[in-house]
Design a protein around this motif. Structure first.
Motif, short mmCIF file in Angstrom:
data_model
loop_
_atom_site.label_atom_id
_atom_site.label_comp_id
_atom_site.label_asym_id
_atom_site.label_seq_id
_atom_site.Cartn_x
_atom_site.Cartn_y
_atom_site.Cartn_z
N ASP A 153 72.41 97.13 -20.47
CA ASP A 153 72.01 95.83 -19.93
C ASP A 153 73.24 94.94 -19.84
O ASP A 153 74.17 95.06 -20.66
N VAL A 154 73.25 94.04 -18.87
CA VAL A 154 74.39 93.12 -18.69
C VAL A 154 74.47 92.16 -19.87
O VAL A 154 73.47 91.87 -20.52
N ASP A 155 75.68 91.67 -20.13
CA ASP A 155 75.89 90.67 -21.18
C ASP A 155 75.57 89.27 -20.68
O ASP A 155 75.00 88.46 -21.41
N VAL A 177 76.09 102.09 -11.75
CA VAL A 177 74.85 102.89 -11.69
C VAL A 177 74.12 102.84 -13.03
O VAL A 177 72.89 102.70 -13.08
N ASN A 178 74.86 102.94 -14.13
CA ASN A 178 74.24 102.87 -15.46
C ASN A 178 73.55 101.53 -15.69
O ASN A 178 72.49 101.47 -16.31
N LEU A 179 74.12 100.45 -15.18
CA LEU A 179 73.50 99.13 -15.29
C LEU A 179 72.25 99.05 -14.41
O LEU A 179 71.22 98.53 -14.84
N LEU A 180 72.35 99.56 -13.20
CA LEU A 180 71.22 99.53 -12.28
C LEU A 180 70.03 100.32 -12.83
O LEU A 180 68.88 99.92 -12.68
N ASN A 214 64.14 90.25 -11.84
CA ASN A 214 65.07 90.82 -12.80
C ASN A 214 64.62 92.24 -13.15
O ASN A 214 63.44 92.46 -13.43
N ILE A 215 65.56 93.19 -13.17
CA ILE A 215 65.18 94.58 -13.42
C ILE A 215 64.60 94.78 -14.82
O ILE A 215 63.93 95.77 -15.07
N LYS A 216 64.83 93.85 -15.72
CA LYS A 216 64.26 93.95 -17.07
C LYS A 216 62.73 93.82 -17.06
O LYS A 216 62.06 94.21 -18.00
N LYS A 217 62.18 93.28 -15.97
CA LYS A 217 60.73 93.11 -15.86
C LYS A 217 60.04 94.34 -15.26
O LYS A 217 58.82 94.44 -15.29
N TYR A 218 60.83 95.27 -14.70
CA TYR A 218 60.26 96.49 -14.13
C TYR A 218 59.98 97.50 -15.23
O TYR A 218 60.71 97.57 -16.23
#
Length: 77
Positions: free
Chosen positions: A48-50, A40-43, A60-64
């Motif tokens: 962020d994932v390694d 959940v913390n990653l979502l 990619n969730i980094k773009k949201y």
């Protein structure tokens, strides 16, 4: 793949693949320490994932926008 910043020598998630289809509800259940909160913390991008990526609708969730992303996720403890 993910490891906590304070424990760089130990990956706590490796090669995790989960597909959740549109309009599907998901429950994460398991013993203490199995990775539910980490997932959940990653979502929600508290971490962020390694290696690898987390995608929502193929993006990619980094773009949201972080606020918008977190607003769309519900958590019941």
């Amino acid at each position: 793949w993910f490891r906590y910043p304070t424990r760089k020598e130990d990956f706590v998630l490796r090669g995790l693949n989960i597909k959740i289809n549109p309009n599907e509800s998901v429950a994460l259940v398991g013993e203490s320490g199995c990775g539910k909160s980490t997932f959940v913390n990653l979502l929600m991008r508290f971490y962020d994932v390694d290696f690898g990526e987390i995608l929502i609708d193929g993006t990619n969730i980094k773009k949201y926008n972080l606020h918008s992303l977190r607003k769309k996720i519900s958590l019941v403890m």
